[in-house]
Design an enzyme around this catalytic site. Structure first.
Site: not given
Length: 910
Positions: A609, A611, A659, A779, A631, A616
């Protein structure tokens, strides 16, 4: 009778007729420097000082080539532009000098003492006083309570403590400033025959003046491996250094005139204090005035107002030049005298009997846990306390407070809105401290709890305190009343009335809790382990229940009842988000998720996916209510009304993870642009819909219509998510399935071309684990270009870093050669590196304002960051996102740092 010389104070002492500044802390045309301590040294065009002070300044700070120095021999006459100057020993430190100035036109005289003492020092010349018409003197210890014992008596006590520590197998650590006090201590140790190890900064200064000091003990540079059996001599900042912490048998002692104050051990956080000072005490200050016979006295530093009033009562014309700019505030009452004046120690006899559910008992246990170095010891202390608590409400409150929480996070209650300003005002109103006095205490502690303890000690000593028994439920009621009170005046009144009834210790922990500065260890992990031990439950189960229910207090209640399995996600109670671990390369990700040892991926496919460079956000929809959380679990629904409105159209009741991203003119915007929304209260001040659109991109489904999906594999959660019709303004993230590292690399480059930060790679078989950074999500961002910058300011840290300079403001160079600030960083360095930089920046301070020092721009850092954007926050016009220190570039000089033009190019605005 000749007219007196004119003396003014313009952020420093200035003699306008002579156009001469006295010890200014900022650069001027012409100045006299009395000694080489950093708070008296600055870079001036023309400087008068003693010859030895010049040598010390060269060794410590360097000398500008375009500066002119006049090193004057002691006692010799120097005539200059209608003035006669003579220097006389001040007795403060080696090389320290008083300035005696005579106006040749009429013989008017002035004596400026600088910092001084009359008694014979062990490492400096005896002070010599001359009569003068005008006397400018320092009054650091200008209260009658400061009557120091004879130096020989203090030295005997220090040596006895050192020998007892060694005999018991400990390592004595004596703390004194690198220049002056350290040499005084070395001379005191000279007759004892004990081997001494010294800090690097002390060694450097001692090497310069050693030939003048007479007999010294055997001393050498500190060596951690061979420290046992030695006396260690460190600067005060070294008391909590990494080296001392590694030597677990160390006992520390501070040598300072402030040791005369009760509570000095607490203030300095040491095992012992000795009143060895390089300043004049109260009797010496009086003797100075009697000897000099001035017609007028001006006072600077310390208790200027109190001592001026004292002198006027004795028939002298005496005035303060300042409002205690450099004062280290005594907490005793000015009207009291003798050693009993000052902060009273809080003994057990002064405390009411403690019951398990009292707030005082909670504070006592927290203090014991903070003082306990062993994590197991902390857990045992807290577990015993929690086990003894009664009703469920008391247990839940105590556990929340231990975790630094004022309210049940699951209740959706608003913040306390009782910040630093209100706490400070309440403490000042209660104690009668002025702004200057309070600021002096606060700066010396760099800790809200210790500041409150010392201020409340003054209240106790004055007999102004009342006894108040407050249990945990009453504490909760106080917090609710504070939250509901409207405006600072009622909040201040309520807090002041509460603190007036608490002991200094209990009051200090109330302030710690309100400011989120408990500092008793890892808050959440520690209290989860304590709850588990208290009620014989698995720590992992307690942690899981706290994450699922959003409240460690509720988890503790379930743990005591043996019902942890009942914990489950609840709508409108934010969950901690699942985090991704960083990986450096596409090959690393492929090996981690699809290699031979991975085994969990069906068909060896990796889910990718984009980023996004957004915020977030966790979105909850329950009934007619929609809430959005960051977050860190803070509600932000009000900042994004368009997302809230869109989510209201979803037919299912859900908890989504995703997001928030922003667009303008079909161009994706960055976090810097989106960040402007956070914290805004006035909706009219938010982005206009016609200019910027905000979209919520969903990538996970955690709960749906009364059922938790956390334990389901990601692939199944994705199927359920795809079955939900998302309204306009919300979108489902695209998933790319790849089967090789090469495909991951190609996808990463494509994501960067779409102006995204990089990729998130996921195991489709993974469950959703709140609050954890495992290896199921990875990530790939890849390091952005770094910048070589120079440090221009250094700021005192807080908490465990309150004794060091750990926050650094840095700059790049513009096309004209000027330095332009581009950011500030405080992460990336080891404790040892921070301590080294602290020594350097302390020695190269050009000016200081509060906790921030402007320093000589000679230290180059390599700074990594996530992105760089145009911003008016700094004078460079740029700002870095998430800057962190990658390295100290000792191989580079300031002339080699990066340019503003290069930074603008990286930002895409060049």
């Amino acid at each position: 009778m000749s007219p007196l010389l004119t003396v003014t104070h313009r952020k420093g002492i200035y003699l306008p007729e002579a156009d001469l500044w006295l010890d200014p802390h900022f650069g001027v045309e012409r100045a006299f420097i009395s000694h080489a301590h950093s708070d008296h040294v600055a870079r001036h065009r023309t400087t008068f000082c003693s010859a030895l002070t010049l040598e010390l300044m060269k060794a410590r700070y360097g000398v500008k080539e375009d500066s002119t120095f006049h090193p004057l021999p002691m006692r010799q006459i120097f005539e200059w532009e209608g003035w006669q100057m003579r220097l006389f020993p001040a007795g403060h430190i080696v090389g320290s000098a008083m300035l005696h100035l005579t106006r040749l036109s009429d013989g008017a005289t002035l004596l400026y003492t600088g910092d001084y003492k009359l008694r014979q020092g062990l490492s400096s010349e005896r002070c010599e006083l001359l009569p003068a018409d005008t006397l400018i003197m320092e009054t650091t210890f200008g209260l009658p309570q400061f009557h120091f014992p004879p130096t020989a008596e203090t030295v005997r006590g220090m040596l006895r403590w050192v020998q007892e520590t060694l005999d018991e197998g400990g390592i004595p650590v004596l703390l004194g400033y690198s220049l002056g006090k350290a040499q005084e201590i070395l001379c005191a140790l000279g007759e004892a025959g004990l081997p001494v190890m010294v800090h690097k900064s002390i060694l450097e200064m001692t090497e310069v003046v050693a030939p003048l000091l007479g007999r010294l003990p055997s001393y050498r540079l500190f060596d951690l491996a061979e420290a046992r059996g030695h006396v260690l001599l460190f600067p005060p900042s070294g008391a909590r250094s990494l080296a001392i912490r590694k030597l677990k048998v160390c006992r520390t002692a501070m040598l300072s005139g402030w040791a005369m104050q009760s509570g000095a051990k607490y203030r300095y956080q040491v095992d012992e204090v000795f009143p060895l000072s390089d300043h004049a005490d109260y009797p010496e200050l009086l003797e100075t005035v009697v000897t000099v016979k001035p017609r007028r006295v001006y006072l600077v530093h310390g208790y200027t107002q109190e001592f001026a009033a004292d002198l006027r009562a004795r028939g002298y014309e005496a005035w303060t030049l300042e409002r205690a700019d450099q004062m280290e505030m005594s907490l005793g009452l000015a009207q009291k005298t003798g050693p009993e004046a000052g902060l009273a120690e809080v003994s057990s006899e002064m405390q009411p009997p403690l019951v398990a559910d009292s707030f005082a008992r909670w504070a006592q246990v927290c203090a014991q846990a903070a003082a306990e170095s062993s994590r197991l010891g902390k857990v045992a202390l807290l577990a015993d306390y929690l086990r003894a608590l009664g009703p469920e409400e008391d247990l839940a409150l105590a556990v929340r407070y231990c975790a630094g929480l004022l309210f049940d996070p699951a209740a959706g209650e608003g913040p306390l809105n009782t910040g630093w300003a209100i706490i400070r005002r309440a403490l000042q109103e209660l104690s009668g401290l002025s702004d200057t006095e309070y600021r002096a205490i606060s700066r010396s502690q760099a800790d809200a709890g210790r500041t409150a303890y010392l201020v409340l000690g003054r209240v106790l000593a004055a007999g102004m305190a009342e006894s108040l028994a407050m249990d945990l439920i009453q504490t909760d009621a106080l917090f609710r009343r504070l939250r509901e009170a409207r405006g600072p005046v009622p909040k201040t009144k309520l807090l002041r009335e509460t603190l007036a009834g608490l002991s200094p210790h209990t009051g200090s922990w109330l302030v710690r809790l309100m400011t989120g500065e408990l500092r008793m260890g890892s808050k959440e992990g520690l209290i989860e382990e304590a709850v588990a031990e208290a009620f014989h439950q698995p720590a992992e189960a307690v942690r899981e229940a706290a994450m699922l229910g959003g409240d460690i207090g509720h988890a503790a209640v379930l743990a005591r009842a043996g019902r942890l399995q009942e914990a489950a996600p609840r709508p409108l109670v934010p969950l901690k988000v699942m985090l991704a671990s960083p990986e450096e390369t596409a090959a690393d990700i492929w090996q981690r998720l699809a290699g031979e040892e991975a085994g969990s991926l069906s068909g060896h496919a990796v889910w990718l996916e984009d980023k996004y460079d957004g915020i977030r956000a966790q979105l909850h929809r329950m009934g007619d209510r929609v809430e959005i959380y960051t977050r860190d679990l803070k509600p932000i629904s009000a900042q994004f009304p368009e997302v809230t409105r869109a989510a209201g159209e979803i037919r299912a009741e859900v908890i989504l993870d995703g997001e928030i991203i922003a667009y303008a003119e079909d161009k994706k915007l960055s976090f810097f642009d989106l960040q402007k929304r956070l914290g805004r209260r006035d909706q009219a001040d938010l982005f206009l819909p016609s200019d910027i659109s905000v979209r919520y991109v969903v990538f996970d489904l955690l709960w749906q219509d009364g059922r938790s999906l956390l334990e389901l594999p990601l692939a199944q959660r994705r199927v359920a998510l795809e079955g939900i019709a998302l309204p306009a303004g919300m979108a489902l993230i695209d998933v790319l399935r790849v089967t090789s590292a090469e495909e991951i690399e190609a996808a990463f480059l494509a994501a960067r071309r779409r102006n995204n930060e990089g990729l998130i790679a996921k195991d489709p078989a993974s469950a959703y684990t709140p609050g954890r950074r495992g290896k199921a999500w990875l990530k790939l961002k890849k390091a952005f270009a770094t910048l070589d910058v120079v440090v221009v300011k250094a700021e005192q840290g807080s908490g465990k870093r309150s004794h060091v300079l750990s926050d650094y403001t840095f700059a790049v160079r513009d096309e004209h050669g000027a330095l332009r600030v581009i950011g500030k960083a405080y992460s990336g360095l080891t404790d040892a590196e921070i301590e080294t930089l602290t020594e350097h920046f302390t020695a190269t301070t050009l000016a200081q304002k509060g906790r921030v020092r402007t320093v000589v721009p000679d230290t180059v850092l390599e700074i990594a960051f996530d992105s760089i954007q145009a911003s008016d926050r700094h004078d460079s016009g740029l700002s870095l996102r998430f800057p962190r220190i990658k390295a100290i570039r000792t191989d580079k000089v300031p002339e080699e740092i990066d340019t503003l033009a290069y930074a603008r190019k990286l930002a895409g605005v060049g």
